[in-house]
Design a protein around this motif. Structure first.
Motif, PDB file in Angstrom:
ATOM      1  N   GLU A  31      41.341  30.741  30.116  1.00  0.00           N
ATOM      2  CA  GLU A  31      42.615  30.604  29.409  1.00  0.00           C
ATOM      3  C   GLU A  31      42.701  31.616  28.264  1.00  0.00           C
ATOM      4  O   GLU A  31      43.731  32.228  28.031  1.00  0.00           O
ATOM      5  N   GLU A  32      41.577  31.807  27.582  1.00  0.00           N
ATOM      6  CA  GLU A  32      41.564  32.700  26.428  1.00  0.00           C
ATOM      7  C   GLU A  32      41.654  34.179  26.821  1.00  0.00           C
ATOM      8  O   GLU A  32      42.232  34.977  26.104  1.00  0.00           O
ATOM      9  N   TYR A  33      41.073  34.523  27.979  1.00  0.00           N
ATOM     10  CA  TYR A  33      40.990  35.953  28.340  1.00  0.00           C
ATOM     11  C   TYR A  33      41.764  36.293  29.606  1.00  0.00           C
ATOM     12  O   TYR A  33      41.355  37.161  30.376  1.00  0.00           O
ATOM     13  N   ASN A  34      42.886  35.560  29.839  1.00  0.00           N
ATOM     14  CA  ASN A  34      43.789  35.950  30.896  1.00  0.00           C
ATOM     15  C   ASN A  34      43.181  35.817  32.294  1.00  0.00           C
ATOM     16  O   ASN A  34      43.425  36.634  33.176  1.00  0.00           O
ATOM     17  N   GLY A  35      42.356  34.790  32.488  1.00  0.00           N
ATOM     18  CA  GLY A  35      41.770  34.562  33.805  1.00  0.00           C
ATOM     19  C   GLY A  35      42.417  33.381  34.491  1.00  0.00           C
ATOM     20  O   GLY A  35      43.128  32.586  33.870  1.00  0.00           O
ATOM     21  N   GLU A  36      42.191  33.304  35.803  1.00  0.00           N
ATOM     22  CA  GLU A  36      42.686  32.143  36.557  1.00  0.00           C
ATOM     23  C   GLU A  36      41.492  31.583  37.314  1.00  0.00           C
ATOM     24  O   GLU A  36      40.756  32.343  37.941  1.00  0.00           O
ATOM     25  N   VAL A  37      41.276  30.263  37.248  1.00  0.00           N
ATOM     26  CA  VAL A  37      40.107  29.667  37.905  1.00  0.00           C
ATOM     27  C   VAL A  37      40.521  28.952  39.186  1.00  0.00           C
ATOM     28  O   VAL A  37      41.467  28.172  39.198  1.00  0.00           O
ATOM     29  N   ILE A  38      39.789  29.226  40.278  1.00  0.00           N
ATOM     30  CA  ILE A  38      39.974  28.494  41.533  1.00  0.00           C
ATOM     31  C   ILE A  38      38.678  27.716  41.773  1.00  0.00           C
ATOM     32  O   ILE A  38      37.592  28.293  41.691  1.00  0.00           O
ATOM     33  N   ALA A  39      38.788  26.409  42.051  1.00  0.00           N
ATOM     34  CA  ALA A  39      37.594  25.593  42.287  1.00  0.00           C
ATOM     35  C   ALA A  39      37.449  25.247  43.768  1.00  0.00           C
ATOM     36  O   ALA A  39      38.428  24.888  44.419  1.00  0.00           O
ATOM     37  N   THR A  40      36.225  25.385  44.278  1.00  0.00           N
ATOM     38  CA  THR A  40      35.949  25.073  45.688  1.00  0.00           C
ATOM     39  C   THR A  40      34.964  23.907  45.748  1.00  0.00           C
ATOM     40  O   THR A  40      34.450  23.463  44.731  1.00  0.00           O
ATOM     41  N   ALA A  41      34.675  23.459  46.975  1.00  0.00           N
ATOM     42  CA  ALA A  41      33.570  22.513  47.170  1.00  0.00           C
ATOM     43  C   ALA A  41      32.269  23.236  46.808  1.00  0.00           C
ATOM     44  O   ALA A  41      32.252  24.462  46.673  1.00  0.00           O
ATOM     45  N   LYS A  72      37.123  40.349  29.816  1.00  0.00           N
ATOM     46  CA  LYS A  72      37.466  41.297  28.753  1.00  0.00           C
ATOM     47  C   LYS A  72      37.535  42.722  29.312  1.00  0.00           C
ATOM     48  O   LYS A  72      38.483  43.465  29.059  1.00  0.00           O
ATOM     49  N   GLU A  73      36.545  43.081  30.114  1.00  0.00           N
ATOM     50  CA  GLU A  73      36.491  44.453  30.661  1.00  0.00           C
ATOM     51  C   GLU A  73      37.633  44.741  31.624  1.00  0.00           C
ATOM     52  O   GLU A  73      38.080  45.867  31.749  1.00  0.00           O
ATOM     53  N   ASN A  74      38.058  43.712  32.371  1.00  0.00           N
ATOM     54  CA  ASN A  74      39.047  43.939  33.428  1.00  0.00           C
ATOM     55  C   ASN A  74      40.430  43.422  33.068  1.00  0.00           C
ATOM     56  O   ASN A  74      41.318  43.391  33.913  1.00  0.00           O
ATOM     57  N   ASP A  75      40.580  42.976  31.802  1.00  0.00           N
ATOM     58  CA  ASP A  75      41.844  42.445  31.338  1.00  0.00           C
ATOM     59  C   ASP A  75      42.330  41.302  32.235  1.00  0.00           C
ATOM     60  O   ASP A  75      43.463  41.291  32.708  1.00  0.00           O
ATOM     61  N   GLY A  76      41.433  40.358  32.500  1.00  0.00           N
ATOM     62  CA  GLY A  76      41.807  39.191  33.299  1.00  0.00           C
ATOM     63  C   GLY A  76      41.346  39.313  34.737  1.00  0.00           C
ATOM     64  O   GLY A  76      40.740  40.301  35.129  1.00  0.00           O
ATOM     65  N   GLY A  77      41.640  38.277  35.528  1.00  0.00           N
ATOM     66  CA  GLY A  77      41.261  38.284  36.936  1.00  0.00           C
ATOM     67  C   GLY A  77      41.013  36.871  37.428  1.00  0.00           C
ATOM     68  O   GLY A  77      41.081  35.904  36.671  1.00  0.00           O
ATOM     69  N   ILE A  78      40.729  36.778  38.732  1.00  0.00           N
ATOM     70  CA  ILE A  78      40.499  35.469  39.345  1.00  0.00           C
ATOM     71  C   ILE A  78      39.011  35.137  39.306  1.00  0.00           C
ATOM     72  O   ILE A  78      38.175  35.937  39.701  1.00  0.00           O
ATOM     73  N   ILE A  79      38.700  33.945  38.803  1.00  0.00           N
ATOM     74  CA  ILE A  79      37.329  33.447  38.719  1.00  0.00           C
ATOM     75  C   ILE A  79      37.216  32.290  39.710  1.00  0.00           C
ATOM     76  O   ILE A  79      38.063  31.399  39.713  1.00  0.00           O
ATOM     77  N   VAL A  80      36.185  32.313  40.551  1.00  0.00           N
ATOM     78  CA  VAL A  80      36.004  31.222  41.519  1.00  0.00           C
ATOM     79  C   VAL A  80      34.703  30.499  41.224  1.00  0.00           C
ATOM     80  O   VAL A  80      33.664  31.126  41.011  1.00  0.00           O
ATOM     81  N   THR A  81      34.773  29.166  41.171  1.00  0.00           N
ATOM     82  CA  THR A  81      33.567  28.373  40.958  1.00  0.00           C
ATOM     83  C   THR A  81      33.709  27.068  41.722  1.00  0.00           C
ATOM     84  O   THR A  81      34.671  26.872  42.467  1.00  0.00           O
ATOM     85  N   GLU A 114      40.687  35.918  48.013  1.00  0.00           N
ATOM     86  CA  GLU A 114      41.630  35.991  46.888  1.00  0.00           C
ATOM     87  C   GLU A 114      41.471  37.273  46.076  1.00  0.00           C
ATOM     88  O   GLU A 114      42.088  37.425  45.037  1.00  0.00           O
ATOM     89  N   ASP A 115      40.597  38.151  46.552  1.00  0.00           N
ATOM     90  CA  ASP A 115      40.280  39.370  45.816  1.00  0.00           C
ATOM     91  C   ASP A 115      39.858  39.030  44.373  1.00  0.00           C
ATOM     92  O   ASP A 115      40.363  39.583  43.402  1.00  0.00           O
ATOM     93  N   GLY A 116      38.947  38.078  44.277  1.00  0.00           N
ATOM     94  CA  GLY A 116      38.518  37.583  42.967  1.00  0.00           C
ATOM     95  C   GLY A 116      37.644  38.578  42.222  1.00  0.00           C
ATOM     96  O   GLY A 116      37.064  39.503  42.800  1.00  0.00           O
ATOM     97  N   LEU A 117      37.544  38.362  40.907  1.00  0.00           N
ATOM     98  CA  LEU A 117      36.789  39.262  40.027  1.00  0.00           C
ATOM     99  C   LEU A 117      35.320  38.851  39.929  1.00  0.00           C
ATOM    100  O   LEU A 117      34.418  39.680  39.922  1.00  0.00           O
ATOM    101  N   PHE A 118      35.087  37.531  39.847  1.00  0.00           N
ATOM    102  CA  PHE A 118      33.740  37.052  39.547  1.00  0.00           C
ATOM    103  C   PHE A 118      33.666  35.578  39.903  1.00  0.00           C
ATOM    104  O   PHE A 118      34.668  34.876  39.871  1.00  0.00           O
ATOM    105  N   GLY A 119      32.471  35.119  40.269  1.00  0.00           N
ATOM    106  CA  GLY A 119      32.355  33.705  40.594  1.00  0.00           C
ATOM    107  C   GLY A 119      30.919  33.230  40.528  1.00  0.00           C
ATOM    108  O   GLY A 119      30.017  33.975  40.154  1.00  0.00           O
TER     109      GLY A 119
END
Length: 454
Positions: free
Chosen positions: A293-303, A271-280, A316-321
């Motif tokens: 999906e609701e707040y304009n984020g994209e999720v990347i999943a790792t091992a 919400k604060e950053n208007d979207g971004g890449i989330i890694v989990t 990936e210059d991600g926002l949060f993970g």
């Protein structure tokens, strides 16, 4: 070269102290790491009884390979990661995180403060077993320095990244349980600096962990739950031994699962950053995808493994993970799970939303999860995994994800079966649209492990 590591687990080396993990072992391993780094290395540790012994051995090994050493004292793992990223060429943290008191370990960091990559693990093992680390001549042996200011700087920097005034105005009542770990040196101070009314439990550092087992799971946090309810606190907070994970208890005394905390913070960050890449990791809740999906984020999943999440966030210059166990990663602060920033952010959410934690959690997507573990010797893990994958492929049309272990995706949920990187066990998590189904799927997963395990 074999692709199987001889010493390293998912992050560093963890063993029982003074049995495998002797001063000689630690010193030689540190010299092998120092041979790779050739620079200034920060060293810190958690409050375990074996830490001072191992810390001196690590420092000696690093000096002998020509590295300078900066001793940061006893502090959380992310405190060392913060220091390395800002000032140094590498780092070593002496910790066994949430393991029982007889364990200890060495976590090695690269110049960004991220756990070192696989290729460096292999290079260090090769030096350790097959070759010799550099031992420099007497006039090139490194120097020792001390930096005891880093803890305050690390806490203050986290505070500067949130709306501290809003938190102070909210006058939150907080109970914190540091589990006698490294968080004892940070969490109570952070909370007081944020104007909270603080009650501490187990906040004296003690390597015997007399208050509770260092792993912040529900059964170990009964005292915290009781105190939160009795004091009518706004939130209860608990950390593991090296204070990189945070578990919350809501104002009613409910244990909040780590992936709920993740989802709550993810929602705020997007919400604060208007979207971004989330890694989990592949073992995390579907709720994280729903919120993205609701707040304009994209999720990347790792091992599974926080250093894999951290490295992907950087690349990936991600926002949060983070992970489902309460380990959240804020890449603009520390490339690793960090409890100080997590606490500051959660308090900011409570202060700004002006809603109790139970309500904030109830507004998140609801899934039901179950986790179980079962013993399995390390030498059987490969066979068990490949047999399960083969059975599922041959007898069902379920989708499989083999990023890490075996993740079986069904229409109404998923189950993941994966071997632990640090212990002779398999873990099995399931998540479904009802608790009953989650329990059934986990039991089914455990049944598959039992079928192939000798």
């Amino acid at each position: 070269m074999s692709d199987k590591k001889r010493l390293f687990g998912t992050f560093g080396v963890r063993r029982t102290a003074n049995d495998v993990l002797t001063p000689e072992f630690a010193s030689r391993l540190a010299a092998c790491y120092g041979t790779q780094i050739k620079g200034t290395v920060a060293v810190g540790g958690d409050p375990r009884t074996s830490t001072p012994m191992l810390k001196e051995a690590v420092k000696a090994g690093l000096l002998s390979s020509g590295c300078d050493v900066v001793d940061l004292g006893i502090l959380p793992t992310p405190g060392v990661q913060y220091a390395v990223r800002k000032y140094y060429d590498g780092g070593v943290m002496i910790t066994a995180s949430h393991n029982p008191p007889q364990y200890n370990g060495l976590k090695f960091l690269d110049e960004f403060g991220i756990g070192i990559p696989d290729e460096m693990d292999f290079a260090i093992e090769k030096l350790y077993f097959d070759e010799e680390p550099d031992r420099v001549p007497f006039n090139e042996i490194g120097q020792i320095y001390h930096n005891d200011k880093i803890i305050d700087e690390y806490v203050d920097e986290a505070i500067s990244k949130v709306d501290a005034e809003a938190i102070r105005d909210a006058k939150l009542k907080v109970v914190v349980d540091c589990g006698c770990g490294a968080g004892s040196y940070t969490a109570p101070y952070l909370l007081r600096k944020l104007g909270c009314e603080v009650t501490t439990l187990n906040s004296q550092a003690d390597g015997f962990f007399p208050g509770r087992d260092p792993e912040p799971i529900e059964e170990n946090l009964q005292e915290l739950i009781k105190v939160v309810k009795e004091l009518g606190a706004d939130i209860g907070l608990a950390h593991d031994g090296d204070a990189d994970r945070t578990i919350c208890i809501d104002e009613k005394g409910n244990f909040v699962l780590g992936d709920k905390t993740f989802t709550l913070v993810e929602k705020q960050m997007l919400k604060e950053n208007d979207g971004g890449i989330i890694v989990t990791t592949v073992a995390t809740s579907q709720a994280i995808y729903d919120i993205a999906e609701e707040y304009n984020g994209e999720v990347i999943a790792t091992a599974v493994g926080d250093l894999l999440v951290a490295r992907k966030l950087k690349d990936e210059d991600g926002l949060f993970g983070g992970e489902e166990n309460g380990g959240l990663i804020f890449p603009d602060f520390v490339y690793g799970r960090d409890a100080v920033m997590t606490v500051a952010k959660i308090l900011e959410i409570l202060a700004k939303e002006k809603k109790p934690l139970s309500q904030l959690v109830s507004e998140l997507p609801v899934y039901y999860a179950k986790k179980m573990k079962i013993e399995c010797s390390d030498d059987q893990k490969e066979f068990v995994m490949s047999s399960i994958a083969e059975e599922i492929q041959n007898t069902t049309d379920f989708e499989l994800d083999l990023t890490d272990g075996v993740k079986i995706l069904k229409d109404d949920g998923w189950v993941i079966i994966r071997p632990s990187g640090t212990e002779p066990i398999f873990r099995c998590f399931a998540e479904c649209d009802s608790q009953e189904k989650a329990d059934e799927m986990t039991a089914w997963g455990i049944g598959l492990i039992k079928k192939y395990k000798k």
